[in-house]
Design a protein around this motif. Sequence first.
Motif, PDB file in Angstrom:
ATOM      1  N   LYS A 234     134.777 -17.038   6.405  1.00 32.51           N
ATOM      2  CA  LYS A 234     133.428 -16.477   5.804  1.00 32.51           C
ATOM      3  C   LYS A 234     132.761 -17.909   5.309  1.00 32.51           C
ATOM      4  O   LYS A 234     133.068 -18.447   4.662  1.00 32.51           O
ATOM      5  CB  LYS A 234     133.282 -15.351   4.865  1.00 32.51           C
ATOM      6  CG  LYS A 234     132.132 -14.662   4.867  1.00 32.51           C
ATOM      7  CD  LYS A 234     132.296 -13.450   3.889  1.00 32.51           C
ATOM      8  CE  LYS A 234     130.881 -12.697   3.606  1.00 32.51           C
ATOM      9  NZ  LYS A 234     131.004 -11.618   2.730  1.00 32.51           N
ATOM     10  N   GLY A 235     131.491 -17.834   5.925  1.00 30.84           N
ATOM     11  CA  GLY A 235     130.479 -18.701   5.758  1.00 30.84           C
ATOM     12  C   GLY A 235     130.612 -20.089   6.100  1.00 30.84           C
ATOM     13  O   GLY A 235     129.718 -20.980   5.863  1.00 30.84           O
ATOM     14  N   VAL A 236     131.377 -20.191   7.309  1.00 32.57           N
ATOM     15  CA  VAL A 236     131.277 -21.403   8.146  1.00 32.57           C
ATOM     16  C   VAL A 236     131.253 -21.185   9.618  1.00 32.57           C
ATOM     17  O   VAL A 236     131.370 -20.066  10.033  1.00 32.57           O
ATOM     18  CB  VAL A 236     132.841 -22.150   7.823  1.00 32.57           C
ATOM     19  CG1 VAL A 236     133.053 -22.587   6.490  1.00 32.57           C
ATOM     20  CG2 VAL A 236     133.949 -21.257   8.271  1.00 32.57           C
ATOM     21  N   VAL A 237     130.563 -22.269  10.202  1.00 29.91           N
ATOM     22  CA  VAL A 237     130.672 -21.960  11.729  1.00 29.91           C
ATOM     23  C   VAL A 237     131.473 -23.139  12.289  1.00 29.91           C
ATOM     24  O   VAL A 237     131.701 -24.208  11.882  1.00 29.91           O
ATOM     25  CB  VAL A 237     129.154 -22.121  12.064  1.00 29.91           C
ATOM     26  CG1 VAL A 237     128.548 -20.808  11.474  1.00 29.91           C
ATOM     27  CG2 VAL A 237     128.549 -23.309  11.641  1.00 29.91           C
ATOM     28  N   ASN A 239     131.028 -26.189  14.774  1.00 34.12           N
ATOM     29  CA  ASN A 239     129.969 -27.122  15.084  1.00 34.12           C
ATOM     30  C   ASN A 239     130.310 -27.553  16.617  1.00 34.12           C
ATOM     31  O   ASN A 239     129.401 -27.663  17.749  1.00 34.12           O
ATOM     32  CB  ASN A 239     129.690 -28.082  14.195  1.00 34.12           C
ATOM     33  CG  ASN A 239     128.990 -27.508  12.941  1.00 34.12           C
ATOM     34  OD1 ASN A 239     128.369 -26.594  13.052  1.00 34.12           O
ATOM     35  ND2 ASN A 239     128.950 -28.190  11.976  1.00 34.12           N
ATOM     36  N   GLU A 274     138.249 -23.304   7.472  1.00 32.12           N
ATOM     37  CA  GLU A 274     137.019 -23.449   6.670  1.00 32.12           C
ATOM     38  C   GLU A 274     136.610 -24.796   6.569  1.00 32.12           C
ATOM     39  O   GLU A 274     135.513 -25.090   5.802  1.00 32.12           O
ATOM     40  CB  GLU A 274     137.150 -22.973   5.228  1.00 32.12           C
ATOM     41  CG  GLU A 274     138.366 -23.302   4.517  1.00 32.12           C
ATOM     42  CD  GLU A 274     138.399 -22.477   3.206  1.00 32.12           C
ATOM     43  OE1 GLU A 274     139.185 -23.108   2.240  1.00 32.12           O
ATOM     44  OE2 GLU A 274     138.071 -21.337   3.230  1.00 32.12           O
ATOM     45  N   LYS A 304     128.760 -25.514   7.263  1.00 37.33           N
ATOM     46  CA  LYS A 304     128.452 -24.398   6.451  1.00 37.33           C
ATOM     47  C   LYS A 304     127.354 -23.669   7.387  1.00 37.33           C
ATOM     48  O   LYS A 304     126.617 -24.105   8.076  1.00 37.33           O
ATOM     49  CB  LYS A 304     127.871 -24.884   5.249  1.00 37.33           C
ATOM     50  CG  LYS A 304     128.777 -25.611   4.305  1.00 37.33           C
ATOM     51  CD  LYS A 304     129.839 -24.875   3.580  1.00 37.33           C
ATOM     52  CE  LYS A 304     130.838 -25.352   2.665  1.00 37.33           C
ATOM     53  NZ  LYS A 304     131.934 -24.433   2.025  1.00 37.33           N
ATOM     54  N   GLN A 305     127.572 -22.441   7.234  1.00 38.42           N
ATOM     55  CA  GLN A 305     126.608 -21.622   7.955  1.00 38.42           C
ATOM     56  C   GLN A 305     125.131 -21.583   7.320  1.00 38.42           C
ATOM     57  O   GLN A 305     125.280 -21.560   6.141  1.00 38.42           O
ATOM     58  CB  GLN A 305     127.010 -20.075   7.511  1.00 38.42           C
ATOM     59  CG  GLN A 305     126.511 -19.078   8.559  1.00 38.42           C
ATOM     60  CD  GLN A 305     127.149 -17.947   8.687  1.00 38.42           C
ATOM     61  OE1 GLN A 305     127.842 -17.266   7.542  1.00 38.42           O
ATOM     62  NE2 GLN A 305     126.909 -16.928   9.693  1.00 38.42           N
ATOM     63  N   GLY A 306     124.276 -21.850   7.936  1.00 38.48           N
ATOM     64  CA  GLY A 306     122.838 -21.955   7.608  1.00 38.48           C
ATOM     65  C   GLY A 306     122.484 -23.340   7.729  1.00 38.48           C
ATOM     66  O   GLY A 306     121.311 -23.548   7.095  1.00 38.48           O
ATOM     67  N   GLN A 307     123.396 -24.399   7.670  1.00 41.04           N
ATOM     68  CA  GLN A 307     122.957 -25.820   7.567  1.00 41.04           C
ATOM     69  C   GLN A 307     122.769 -26.316   8.684  1.00 41.04           C
ATOM     70  O   GLN A 307     123.470 -26.029   9.900  1.00 41.04           O
ATOM     71  CB  GLN A 307     124.206 -26.510   6.814  1.00 41.04           C
ATOM     72  CG  GLN A 307     124.244 -25.924   5.282  1.00 41.04           C
ATOM     73  CD  GLN A 307     125.154 -26.923   4.763  1.00 41.04           C
ATOM     74  OE1 GLN A 307     125.932 -27.750   5.083  1.00 41.04           O
ATOM     75  NE2 GLN A 307     125.195 -26.832   3.090  1.00 41.04           N
TER      76      GLN A 307
END
Length: 307
Positions: A234-237, A239, A274, A304-307
Amino acid sequence: MERLPKKNLTAKIIALIMAIILWVYVMNEQNPPVETNMEVPLEVRNLSTSAMASGIPEYVRVKVRGPRTIVIGLTHNDIKSYVDLRGLSDGPNTLKVNTAIPANMELVEVSPEKINFQLDTITSRQIPIEAKVVGTPSEGGAIEKITYSLPNITVKGPSELLNRVTKAVATVDVSNQNKDFTVNVPLTIVDDKDKAVEGLTMAPGNASISVAITPMMSKKIVDVKPNVIGILAKGVVLNQINIKPEKVEISGESAAIAKTDFIYTEPINLTGIEKDIVLEVKLQLKDGIASSKNSVSVALSIGKQGQ
């Protein structure tokens, strides 16, 4: 003892001579001498079982003369022509042709009167068998292996000919073959220039040849694609995914290679990841396909998600 009467003795002697002359005359008129030509077999006598004579003709022509009544009834069995090889040495030889004819016959001519021939000692040795392949297998096939029912055969004959022999050739036609097969083929004895050598015997005269056919192999450079499964933490993507090498060389059956444009990795499970990570991942290869590499390096770039 009385002496033989001499009266009319001279007349009696003259009468006897005249009778003989008359008999000869009548015989010549009624049964005159004639000539005939006959082709008779030439017999070879006293040839050693360990020797071989080459260049001796099978027949000779014999001319004889005799009374017509005898000549008319003459057959090939009444005349014998032969050569006697007793005591001869190996190599070139010359012999006179001997001929026996019936009584009351005159031998006029024998042709040939003399014969030239070669006498050789018979020996034997073993020579290897070699397959000569003709034709091509069906499309996509290739010869993988050739095996023989026996590696050598025994060749027998004059030493002069044996010295020229190098191998026995078995001609195998693989035209349109698409699977393994076995065939029984005749053998040909050849010299070092692959020319047939005549005048020898071999045992056996045939060989059983087995041919293994394998599908034609092809090669190709294809892309490597990642096979991603699972969910990141959760909270990572994710890239980016970098694969090294990006391409690999594959080889295998022509038909299978033609249908393959890329290779997948084995599943890469993202569950719980993560942060950045580098993994060694095996490739998924179909049956009949091999690769220059069995695994690749996969670098996962995590943000990080949203970055």
